[in-house]
Design a protein around this motif. Structure first.
Motif: not given
Ligand code: SF4
Ligand code: SF4
Length: 310
Positions: A257-278
């Protein structure tokens, strides 16, 4: 699971987002359907609102004015507000929806809504001209779309019957009998692979990767197109050891298969806090950049594995 289930346009499921004009979830312009529920708990998850199969309260702290209306109506004491902060204690939440209904700024909302396959398709169909021009279509994502297999299958069957290109983004962390059901209607599998090493996989996701790797092997024995997607996270899996193990695994598959590399970004961090989790991962982990991926790209190309970085 599934057994003699017959998908229909009335089959229902829980959706937490629908993104039109998506360019990163398969070929062309796509409509991506984010389905709730996931068996993994990846520490870098950038869609944590997709982990729980249930609807949940989410607060956008960027637009919360600390007016306190949500706290006033919540009988469970989930919103704790003073003049500087808004804390969430959502373990007590009864999902009554009162807080969302009184928030004038729409900062609080219930994320996750029940839809039928036809509800979803009525949105997907709006962009058929764009799919036709770009070679795009619909992508099921999540969460893990196969965690609601009846619903996901119903959407895939409808889209397939209507000649709309279908892709499913999945961890393949389900029984093979479930995966098999999607082979007929999915034009493309986007397989998110977190790690090849079982111990590290457990540390990073809370679960073994044996079933996942076995399913990848079996899927590679079919003629179904598959892209392996790897999210590179500095300090966690962006290392040469994982790259070596990945090359060894991929080159042992029946189709490469082809491999697609996704570069980690930090946009998920506030999403955890938005649902009341660290966020489970330390907040100072940097975003990945193309330099982090360059060694991987070279190693995969040396092994004749097609690769691209997103
Ligand atoms: S009602 Fe809305 S704006 Fe007011 S404190 Fe609650 S979330 Fe913030
Ligand atoms: S939905 Fe949950 S947080 Fe909101 S008012 Fe009801 S119990 Fe409180």
């Amino acid at each position: 699971m599934l057994g003699d289930f017959e998908p229909s346009s009335k089959t229902e499921g829980w959706v937490f987002d629908i993104q039109r004009f998506s360019l990163h979830d398969g070929p062309g312009i796509r409509t991506t359907i984010f389905i709730k529920g996931c068996p993994l708990q990846c520490i870098w998850c950038h869609n944590p609102e997709g982990i729980s199969p249930r609807p949940q309260v989410r607060v956008n702290f960027n637009i919360c004015t600390l007016c306190g209306r949500c706290a006033d109506v919540c009988e469970s004491g989930c919103h704790i507000i003073d003049k500087n902060s808004h804390l969430l204690r959502l373990d007590r939440c009864m999902l009554c929806g009162r807080c969302a209904s009184v928030c004038l700024n729409k900062a609080t909302e219930i994320v996750g809504r029940k839809m039928t396959a036809e509800d979803v398709m009525s949105i997907v169909r709006k962009d058929i001209p764009f799919y036709e021009q770009s070679g795009g279509g619909v992508t099921l994502s999540g969460g893990e779309p196969m965690a609601q297999p009846e619903f996901a299958l119903a959407i895939m069957k409808m889209a397939h019957t209507e000649n709309i290109h279908t892709a499913i983004e999945t961890s393949l962390c389900v029984n093979w009998q479930v995966v098999e059901k999607f082979i007929e209607t999915a034009d493309l599998f986007l397989v998110d692979l977190k790690h090849i090493d079982e111990t590290l996989h457990k540390e990073l996701t809370g679960i073994s990767n044996r079933q996942i790797l076995s399913n990848v092997r079996r899927l590679a024995q079919t003629t179904k197109p598959m892209i392996i997607r790897i999210c590179l996270v500095p300090g966690y899996n962006a290392n040469s050891d994982f790259a070596e193990k990945l090359v060894e695994f991929i080159t042992s598959l029946e189709q490469t298969p082809e491999v697609e590399i996704l570069l980690y970004h930090r946009l998920g961090i506030p999403k955890w806090k938005a649902i009341g989790e660290q966020p489970p991962m330390p907040e100072d982990v940097p975003a990945a950049d193309r330099d982090d991926a360059s060694g991987w790209v070279q190693r995969l190309r040396d092994a004749c594995v097609p690769v691209r970085v997103q």
